[in-house]
Design an enzyme around this catalytic site. Structure first.
Site, mmCIF file in Angstrom:
data_model
loop_
_atom_site.group_PDB
_atom_site.id
_atom_site.type_symbol
_atom_site.label_atom_id
_atom_site.label_comp_id
_atom_site.label_asym_id
_atom_site.label_seq_id
_atom_site.Cartn_x
_atom_site.Cartn_y
_atom_site.Cartn_z
ATOM 1 N N LYS A 137 99.979 31.972 126.177
ATOM 2 C CA LYS A 137 98.928 30.989 125.897
ATOM 3 C C LYS A 137 97.555 31.550 126.294
ATOM 4 O O LYS A 137 96.557 31.277 125.632
ATOM 5 C CB LYS A 137 99.185 29.681 126.661
ATOM 6 C CG LYS A 137 100.601 29.118 126.537
ATOM 7 C CD LYS A 137 100.874 28.474 125.215
ATOM 8 C CE LYS A 137 102.313 27.973 125.084
ATOM 9 N NZ LYS A 137 102.711 26.906 125.990
ATOM 10 N N GLY A 187 116.345 18.566 132.723
ATOM 11 C CA GLY A 187 116.063 19.142 131.411
ATOM 12 C C GLY A 187 114.629 19.599 131.223
ATOM 13 O O GLY A 187 114.201 19.867 130.100
ATOM 14 N N ASP A 210 105.426 32.772 129.515
ATOM 15 C CA ASP A 210 105.047 31.795 128.493
ATOM 16 C C ASP A 210 103.568 31.430 128.653
ATOM 17 O O ASP A 210 102.824 31.338 127.675
ATOM 18 C CB ASP A 210 105.932 30.542 128.615
ATOM 19 C CG ASP A 210 105.491 29.442 127.663
ATOM 20 O OD1 ASP A 210 105.531 29.674 126.442
ATOM 21 O OD2 ASP A 210 105.080 28.366 128.142
#
Lengths: 390, 390
Positions: B245, B227, B241
């Site tokens: 940032k 997960g 992603d």
């Protein structure tokens, strides 16, 4: 944009004081232009002399840098700064002056920046805060000192609305106090804070070559020679400086400790506590065996020794001790004279399947400490209504 | 003590939204009592429904925790919260309501807390900020998105005086944005920011056992199973992603980068960019050789690979890359899914004989992200005049 005139009285012109003045002098015009924070250098004092701005406009920031140099206040180029000439230092007169300037200015506020390490200056915070004068300082004397006095100052500030900011008292400019305050304000609960709060003690244990059988006394004496320790290394090794940081971290974590409450493991052998420095240094090798054994025992478990300060906020205790850490722990990988601290809270802990919050970097140095002081001035400006980024 | 009524409209009730509501609900009474910050829960909305407080007093914070649970807004115990019942979501009506409540309250202010990840919601910030409604959010869409829009929002906020706070957009609740802002406000100059900004990418490289010859594909597939990755691991491994940032860190460092300006080294093989997830996972082992060679080359120099985002504020560039770090570098010692970032500035660099400032900790998680959002609400309260510690 709203303009917030902040009349600043600088007390203390040592390394940190001079660095703060130069930083503020250089950057004040830009803060005014971009954020409406009008930092007015209203007064500067060292232990002997002071110079007070004759006008509420303060002294010319552009001239401050040139005037300050490495000189005492008495030798500053007063003409370039204000119409006044240096006079004998008098904190009463200084505060009276900056308050008068603030009152004469619409929306004006007054702040004392205490860049001394004097307890006598720290002892005055209460009366200043009571009359609404804010206090910004890297001076640890009040926030790590007598608990009753600390509580009184805090209560007085709460009553008057004045701010007492002291980011520079722990980890120099690292965001330690502000982080603890924001965590707690937002409902988090500090469980523990532990860290390596002394650049000197960090350096000693980061550079000690245990594997090669280097005697600990050799590390201490080499560090002193390189200027990493106090003139009397016992002032570092007795753990009292770290204990002060523990008190500060504890109080910001919601635990009102007194310095005496901190359980301090001194690394100064009892036999060498009272002799002179020369004898201490000469006899130090006699005690290498004990600490070498501890280091060897740690190494046998794959661990290293680090001299840490700890706050257990759940038990309400503080300690300074030589502790063992796994080689993979962030404290084990520390280098040079860096400080590091690890904050565990309800949110930042296994309670919430999380890891702690860690802050690392230089814990001393005039520029970064002055930066912490200046950062507090910026925050003060923001809470007074200036558009300073937060 | 001055009371600052802050009428809060919560938008988004996913994991972070619910955690924020519960934290605020539980702690609002104490903030009011100790700091005069009166956080009034004026509205809550998810994508389908909303509930608006019928009174300017807001909804009962004590009732919020119980009402929120794991349910959609439509199923909340509306009676306990206010006289209203849930209605269809309508952001215009929601903002109109909180502004009306704020205007009806002496010293009242209004803030939208956007806990969605929606670009449609982010697109509204400009009009809200323009009318003086503050915005607090962990939603990265606006501050890492279109540069012209970002600049417009920032200019609009500067013009109206509204605050746009987004600590939660980078490193979750870690004090990253606030630290960069305070450094720059106090005249420091950011030289570089580099970090491991993705918990997933942190985990992959922290756990990859290069020495044992473990195939990289095995690490990726195990992480997915546990997960740690997005349903399609390419959404982590393509570096986008992290690039977001980098854009956020750059803009807070004074470098107005667009997402397209960031030079991204994707770890998704070009041949596997367009296939379905199943094929990607099946064929991933074919590409183990390339990255294993890089890791072996790094190991031969005593280094490790880490997937980092970098801002070079002096050159004005940003990048996402697989870089080598000495085994003694703080990035090499990272564990689990921690984030870490290293800030170098004029003061925090060899320019001043200093080391960088390092912040490390969880970069994801509902509780710590919500804590970052709540921390911003506290800071907003402080700059509006509440006595919240800063």
């Amino acid at each position: 944009m709203k303009t917030v005139p902040l009349h600043v009285g600088f007390v203390g012109t040592g390394l940190i004081g001079k660095a703060t003045l130069k930083q503020v002098g250089a950057h004040a015009p830009s803060l005014l232009a971009t954020g409406g924070l009008d930092l007015r250098i209203a007064a500067c004092a060292d232990s002997k002399h002071m110079i007070l701005a004759s006008s509420a406009d303060g002294m010319n920031p552009d001239a401050v840098d040139a005037a300050v140099g490495d000189r005492a206040v008495a030798e500053w180029d007063a003409g370039a700064l204000a119409a006044e000439t240096p006079v004998a230092a008098d904190l009463d007169a200084l505060v009276e002056k900056i308050v008068a300037h603030a009152r004469a200015t619409p929306d004006g506020a007054a702040v004392i920046v205490d860049n001394t390490s004097s307890d006598a200056v720290a002892d005055r915070y209460g009366e200043w805060l009571a009359q609404g004068v804010h206090v910004v300082t890297p001076n640890k004397k009040a926030n790590s000192g007598d608990l009753q006095r600390f509580r009184r100052f805090r209560a007085v500030a709460d009553e008057s609305g004045a701010r007492w900011l002291y980011e520079g008292t722990i980890g120099a400019g690292l965001p330690v106090v502000s982080t603890l305050r924001t965590l707690r304000a937002s409902g988090d609960r500090v469980r523990s804070v532990q860290g390596i709060f002394s650049g000197t003690m960090s350096f000693l244990f980061n550079t000690w070559d245990v594997g090669a059988g280097q005697p600990f006394s050799e590390v201490v004496l080499a560090a002193k020679k390189a200027g990493y320790t106090e003139p009397d290394p016992r002032d570092d090794l007795n753990g009292l400086d770290v204990a002060r940081k523990v008190v500060i971290a504890a109080r910001e974590s919601g635990v009102d400790l007194a310095l005496d409450d901190v359980d301090v493991q001194s690394l100064v052998p009892a036999e060498l506590e009272d002799c002179d420095v020369a004898e201490y240094e000469r006899r130090l090798p006699e005690f290498d065996g004990v600490i070498a054994e501890q280091a060897a025992a740690a190494a046998a478990e794959g661990k290293v020794l680090r001299f840490v300060g700890k706050v257990d906020a759940e038990k309400g205790t503080g300690s300074v001790e030589l502790a063992k850490f796994d080689a993979s722990h962030p404290f084990a990988g520390l280098q040079g004279a860096d400080n590091i601290l690890e904050i565990s809270t309800a949110r930042y802990s296994d309670e919430m399947s999380s890891t702690p919050l860690i802050i690392r970097g230089p814990g001393a140095g005039a520029q970064v400490t002055a930066g912490g002081v200046f950062g507090d001035l910026c925050k003060l400006g923001a809470v007074l209504g200036a558009r300073v980024p937060v």
